[in-house]
Design an enzyme around this catalytic site. Structure first.
Site, PDB file in Angstrom:
ATOM      1  N   PRO A   2      -8.889  -9.722   1.875  1.00 55.63           N
ATOM      2  CA  PRO A   2      -8.962  -8.269   1.844  1.00 55.63           C
ATOM      3  C   PRO A   2      -8.074  -7.617   2.899  1.00 55.63           C
ATOM      4  O   PRO A   2      -8.194  -7.912   4.087  1.00 55.63           O
ATOM      5  CB  PRO A   2     -10.436  -7.978   2.136  1.00 55.63           C
ATOM      6  CG  PRO A   2     -11.147  -9.268   2.084  1.00 55.63           C
ATOM      7  CD  PRO A   2     -10.161 -10.352   2.136  1.00 55.63           C
ATOM      8  N   GLU A   3      -7.189  -6.751   2.435  1.00 50.25           N
ATOM      9  CA  GLU A   3      -6.361  -5.949   3.334  1.00 50.25           C
ATOM     10  C   GLU A   3      -6.776  -4.489   3.132  1.00 50.25           C
ATOM     11  O   GLU A   3      -7.789  -4.235   2.500  1.00 50.25           O
ATOM     12  CB  GLU A   3      -4.868  -6.196   3.022  1.00 50.25           C
ATOM     13  CG  GLU A   3      -4.524  -7.679   3.135  1.00 50.25           C
ATOM     14  CD  GLU A   3      -3.086  -8.026   2.794  1.00 50.25           C
ATOM     15  OE1 GLU A   3      -2.232  -7.144   2.919  1.00 50.25           O
ATOM     16  OE2 GLU A   3      -2.838  -9.172   2.402  1.00 50.25           O
TER      17      GLU A   3
END
Length: 274
Positions: A2-3
DNA sequence: CTTTTTCCCTGGACGC
DNA sequence: TGCGTCCAGGGAAAAA
């Protein structure tokens, strides 16, 4: 992994089941998840809290409670949430915590590799916490001039500098590669070697790929999925990430794999000259 | 100060 | 089938 776009997607999906609701009981299954590393203490501290807002700063989820405590959640590599009516979630050996909400929802946190963290802070400590770790939000107050100032004093590889959260918050391996391809910049170039035009293209590219990522509700690959179990679609738009050996969509040349800043990196040798 | 390296952690892919 | 090895990688911390 997850960014910023994935974390923003999680934030938006958690918001309705958390904001205005109270935690009836918190169960912490993994002592390593929390800071402090005391599951009994943290579970007790969370129980009874009422959620005021669910925010995001860089890749952190920021859960603010009416009682003036703040829970900072970082998903790292494999953290994810699932929300469902009480008792409806299937057993999961990788579940590390559950918030049993008074509104009838279970908010379960899963993290296969256990890199993720839940950090309980006093509200007064949050600004200093972020100030020490994070640069500007790329989709808010963040100008090309600002980026230029941050890059010009760094001689390390451009991609490594982009991954430094103090330079700009929220980029990870995927969106860094995508932004560099879009800007036509080689990941291994020294950050200080960029001229004004380079920086302007990079600045636009960073914001573009992050906005696209949010619009597509993030990318779904390997261990990431969103709280409603749905899948984002940004992976369908990847120009370079995971495409080493395939053809560049711009020039048709074969994309090359490198290691930059210790991270797997894909770039086009024609469109991203050193 | 900046930069590099090591570590954390697990499951999936791969070679034999 | 069952090992051993490598890889994915964000960020903290130590080392350079």
């Amino acid at each position: 992994m997850p960014e910023l776009p994935e974390v923003e997607t999680v934030r938006r999906q958690l918001e309705p089941s958390l904001v205005g609701s109270s935690i009836g009981r918190a169960e912490i299954a993994d002592p390593r998840l929390t800071r402090p590393h005391d599951p009994v203490l943290v579970a007790a501290a969370l129980s009874g809290r009422t959620v005021e807002t669910v925010g995001r700063r860089g890749k952190y989820l920021v859960v603010r409670f009416v009682e003036r405590d703040v829970l900072l959640v970082h998903l790292r590599m494999t953290g994810s949430f699932r929300v469902a009516p009480r008792g409806a979630l299937p057993a999961d050996p990788h579940r590390r915590a559950v918030l049993i909400m008074d509104n009838g929802s279970d908010v379960a946190y899963r993290d296969v590799r256990r890199f993720g963290t839940w950090e309980l802070l006093d509200a007064d400590a949050v600004d200093a916490y972020f100030a020490a770790r994070l640069g500007p939000e790329p989709l808010e107050v963040f100008s090309a001039r600002d980026l230029a100032a941050r890059l010009e004093r760094r001689r390390a590889a451009l991609k490594a500098v982009l991954l430094d959260q103090r330079v700009v918050a929220g980029l990870g391996n995927i969106y860094a590669d995508e932004a560099l391809w879009r800007a036509g910049l080689h990941p291994g170039r020294s950050a200080s070697s960029l001229d004004d035009a380079d920086v302007r293209r990079l600045h636009r590219a960073v914001r573009h790929v992050l906005r696209r990522g949010i619009a597509r509700q993030g990318a779904t690959l390997r261990d990431y999925s969103s709280p409603d179990g749905a899948t984002g679609e940004m992976q369908e738009e990847f120009e370079v990430y995971g495409r080493a050996g395939q053809r560049c969509f711009r020039c048709g040349h074969e994309l090359e794999r490198h290691v930059v800043g210790g991270r797997g990196t894909t770039a086009c040798p024609i469109c991203q000259p050193f």
